[in-house]
Design an enzyme around this catalytic site. Structure first.
Site, PDB file in Angstrom:
ATOM      1  N   ASP A 445       0.729  -1.306   0.113  1.00 11.94           N
ATOM      2  CA  ASP A 445      -0.249   0.260   0.044  1.00 11.94           C
ATOM      3  C   ASP A 445       1.190   1.158   0.005  1.00 11.94           C
ATOM      4  O   ASP A 445       2.078   0.890   0.275  1.00 11.94           O
ATOM      5  CB  ASP A 445      -1.005   0.273   0.907  1.00 11.94           C
ATOM      6  CG  ASP A 445      -2.277   0.309   1.260  1.00 11.94           C
ATOM      7  OD1 ASP A 445      -2.583   1.402  -0.381  1.00 11.94           O
ATOM      8  OD2 ASP A 445      -3.720  -0.078   1.563  1.00 11.94           O
ATOM      9  N   ASP A 511     -10.509   1.875  -3.432  1.00 14.51           N
ATOM     10  CA  ASP A 511     -11.009   1.263  -1.960  1.00 14.51           C
ATOM     11  C   ASP A 511     -12.736   1.802  -2.494  1.00 14.51           C
ATOM     12  O   ASP A 511     -13.639   1.379  -1.305  1.00 14.51           O
ATOM     13  CB  ASP A 511     -10.891   2.627  -0.744  1.00 14.51           C
ATOM     14  CG  ASP A 511      -9.194   2.186  -0.604  1.00 14.51           C
ATOM     15  OD1 ASP A 511      -8.885   0.886  -0.717  1.00 14.51           O
ATOM     16  OD2 ASP A 511      -8.352   3.165   0.605  1.00 14.51           O
TER      17      ASP A 511
HETATM   18  C1  DGJ Z   1      -6.042   1.253   1.880  1.00 17.16           C
HETATM   19  C2  DGJ Z   1      -6.561   0.702   1.326  1.00 17.16           C
HETATM   20  O1  DGJ Z   1      -6.433   1.264   0.287  1.00 17.16           O
HETATM   21  C3  DGJ Z   1      -7.243   0.427   1.751  1.00 17.16           C
HETATM   22  O2  DGJ Z   1      -7.994  -1.173   0.586  1.00 17.16           O
HETATM   23  C4  DGJ Z   1      -6.458  -0.592   3.274  1.00 17.16           C
HETATM   24  O3  DGJ Z   1      -5.643  -1.343   2.953  1.00 17.16           O
HETATM   25  C5  DGJ Z   1      -6.288   0.622   4.076  1.00 17.16           C
HETATM   26  N1  DGJ Z   1      -5.253   1.640   2.818  1.00 17.16           N
HETATM   27  C6  DGJ Z   1      -5.639   0.078   5.616  1.00 17.16           C
HETATM   28  O4  DGJ Z   1      -5.636   0.566   6.229  1.00 17.16           O
END
Ligand code: DGJ
Length: 708
Positions: A445, A511
């Site tokens: 991430d 997300d």
């Molecule tokens: C952002 C990501 O896009 C989410 O899927 C998740 O992993 C969160 N971060 C976790 O902090």
């Protein structure tokens, strides 16, 4: 210099004709439809016929724009190279020194001895018909030369009068936008230190009204995961170009004597309609040695199921439920490492948290793998919370400048990978965890844009080094753990580009698991990436990012077309929901050999209320289409829906694809009671079939099978 003069490269219906006769840098005489094999005389004739003309009040020797446009050659638009040697050598004028061709790859070297610069250019036409080019500039002088910008540009014809690019935001990536391609430059700059949720994956110039199936178009993709520029420019000279490159912060391009700077790859696609452009990119990506070869495992990701509420028994129950519905990979998201109880602390301390996991991650990993599922783990290596042991011990490892800290975002700062000790720390930590546990997958991430991204130790800008640093880190981890797959996630889809995909195996699309948003996000992410590289998950009934409530059928039929996963606490779902979800997982498994290898086709019908998405087998033998009612239609009857991409003279049987769960009653007469339509591909593309009138936020799936 070799005898090479005008070179023609041909592949997949594209011709690229390069004027390498020098002494100027190569220019593109033609990038477009295949011209057949032209002999030398024809190529020379093409050069004469396509050359620049003299105009009133213009230069006496007007030149075509080079692949690195030069001010010294009379290009008044954005220069390819901007740089200087302490104010001098501000305008380079390169002359070719060598041209070598090997198949569809051309390597050109050029030099400007006066400015103390040499240049190596690579221009290729891939088997799928993509042009790609990159350049490396070397300082052959005896003092520091500073590159401020090095862009590559490809000319597009006058007929390309419309531009298409994308913008977006967190939980709303990839919104298309159109503009007239008028005089001047349309510049898409990104200074976020990552590719960006608002970055345009592609910048496209085309004939008026081009769409998925029609219109000539030329597209460019800048393959870089840091600051970058993509642009389209129409100059008064009659030339229009599209191009791109890295955006260097001040001083990032300082070259010591014999030092070099290499640009990213710039990819170009010519074709008819957006679908053909996608096909070229998809085929190119699928032909890579590193392209995933196995069935893409159905994922259960813990994020929207439990967030930071990590409890071993709860996670085991979730894994049990995941196995029960047919998932094949269980990914433990954020929250497992030292001090990470919420998003305010812990980033950087990559040790399993002893408080929550007294026996390490072993009990969970063993449970998950014991169920026959792969285990995946979340990292966010390039970040640090000020509230972490790492930040307390090494405050100078934070990307910052000017004796101040950048504004935080999600309570975090960037960790400077340009500092060898910081880079080594990450390598050691991630390697140790991958070595200790049976981990098949990393969700990698990157959750903030960088502001003031500097190196505190040197006082210089640090984003260029940061970008190279993450590439090196990924490459080294892949070398040490070749079987571990890595997902490029960045607050959802903010790091989607072909450079990160050289060392990762899929991207997280967004997300937002809201299926309505996802229909559009996936549609436009697939302009560049094939479906198997885009993570698409079934979220909870009420979307956490929009508050909309959608049926399981709509959520699942939307995720069906990507790398399928689940992100929902299904240990709390009803038995009926779990049974239906298991049906969708089984359907995806049955369809994924087609969905993950076929040709993506799409159609718009001139309005935003309906869209058609399909995947056609490469041999044209079968296809699956999704007819998606995005919003309430203005008309009560949709009319016939054309099914593009099938083989014109083959006969097909079209049926409703059986899906799990409650079945709505449909209004298309042929649709009821297992009815079928039998038509050839030409008729299906030109006439189409009636699909049932649907409620908003529903979709029906059509199965198309060749029967001749
Ligand atoms: C952002 C990501 O896009 C989410 O899927 C998740 O992993 C969160 N971060 C976790 O902090």
């Amino acid at each position: 210099m070799s005898n090479a003069k005008v070179l023609q490269l041909r592949a997949a219906g594209v011709s690229l004709v390069l004027d390498c006769s020098g002494p100027a840098l190569p220019s593109v005489l033609h990038w477009g439809a295949d011209l057949g094999a032209l002999d030398e005389a024809a190529l020379v004739s093409l050069r004469e016929g396509a050359g620049a003309v003299q105009t009133g009040n213009g230069l006496d020797d007007n030149k075509p724009v080079a692949i690195i446009p030069e001010y010294s050659a009379g290009w008044f638009g954005l220069p390819g190279l901007n740089g200087h040697r302490d104010g001098q050598d501000f305008s380079a004028s390169f002359e070719l020194t060598e041209v070598a061709q090997s198949g569809n790859a051309v390597q050109v070297t050029a030099a400007d001895p006066q400015a103390g610069l040499s240049l190596a250019l690579v221009i290729e036409l891939t088997d799928s018909g993509l042009v790609r080019a990159k350049a490396e500039l070397t300082n052959t002088g005896t003092s520091v030369y500073t590159v401020d910008q090095l862009l590559l540009a490809l000319p597009v014809p006058t007929e390309a009068t419309e531009l298409f690019d994308m913008t977006g935001r967190h939980i709303g990536e990839r919104h298309p936008q159109r503009h007239a391609f008028t005089q001047g430059a349309h510049i898409r700059d990104n200074r976020r230190g990552r590719t960006g949720a608002d970055a345009t994956l592609l910048l496209i110039a085309g004939t008026p009204g081009f769409d998925f199936g029609a219109g000539e178009l030329w597209a460019v993709h800048t393959a870089w995961s840091g600051n970058h520029r993509s642009y389209a420019e129409r100059g008064m000279s009659g030339y229009a170009v599209i191009g791109g490159g890295e955006l260097l912060l001040p001083g990032e391009g300082r070259l010591q004597p014999q030092g070099s700077y290499g640009t990213p790859w710039i990819y170009g696609s010519y074709g008819i309609g957006l679908d053909q452009m996608s096909t070229r990119f998809h085929e190119y990506l699928r032909a890579r040695d590193t392209h995933p070869k196995t069935d893409r495992p159905v994922v259960l990701n813990t994020w929207e199921a439990v967030y930071f509420d990590l409890d071993l028994d709860k996670l085991k129950a979730l894994a049990d439920a995941a196995a029960e519905v047919g998932a094949e990979r269980f990914v433990l998201d954020d929250g497992w490492f030292r001090g990470r109880r919420d998003d305010s602390a812990g980033l950087g301390d990559w040790y399993v948290d002893e408080g929550i996991w007294p026996k390490g991650l072993h009990p969970l990993v063993d449970h998950v793998t014991g169920l026959g599922l792969q285990f995946g783990l979340w990292f966010e290596p390039e970040m640090v919370n000020p509230d972490s042991d790492l930040a307390r011990e090494h405050p100078d490892w934070i990307l910052a400048t000017g004796n101040r800290m950048p504004p935080t975002a999600r309570h975090q700062q960037g960790l400077n990978l340009g500092i060898p000790e910081a880079w080594n720390y990450l390598l050691e930590r991630i390697d140790a965890i991958l070595t200790e546990y049976d981990i098949s997958y990393i969700k990698w991430d990157h959750n903030r844009d960088f502001v003031d991204g500097g190196n505190q130790q040197t006082g210089t800008a640090g984003i260029h080094e940061q970008t190279l640093g993450v590439y090196r880190l990924l490459d080294e981890l892949k070398r040490r753990h070749p079987k571990v797959e890595i997902e490029s996630c960045s607050s959802g889809g903010a790091r989607v580009d072909l450079a990160i995909l050289e060392r990762t195996d899929r991207v997280w699309g967004s997300d937002s698991n809201d299926a309505l948003e996802r229909q559009k996000i996936q549609r436009y992410t697939q302009l560049l990436l094939p479906p198997e590289l885009i993570g698409c998950h079934v979220g909870p009934p009420k979307a956490h990012t929009t508050g909309r409530t959608q049926s399981l059928a709509f959520r699942a039929s939307t995720a069906l077309f990507g790398h399928f996963g689940i992100e929902w606490d299904i240990s709390l779902a009803t038995p009926e929901e779990r049974e239906e979800l298991a049906g969708w997982v089984a359907l995806h498994k049955a369809l994924r050999p087609l969905l993950h290898t076929g040709r993506v086709v799409r159609a718009d019908r001139g309005s935003d209320d309906f869209l058609l998405h399909g995947v056609v087998a490469q041999d044209g033998s079968r296809a699956v289409f999704s007819a998606v009612q995005v919003a309430q239609s203005i008309t009560s009857d949709l009319g016939r829906v054309r099914l593009p991409g099938l083989t014109k003279d083959r006969t097909y049987q079209v049926t409703k694809l059986a899906t799990p769960g409650p079945q709505p009653r449909h209004s298309a007469p042929w649709w009821q009671d297992g009815g079928t339509v039998k038509l050839n591909g030409a008729a299906l593309a030109s006439v189409g079939v009636q699909v049932p009138a649907q409620w908003p936020e529903t979709a029906v799936l059509l199965e198309v099978q060749a029967i001749d």
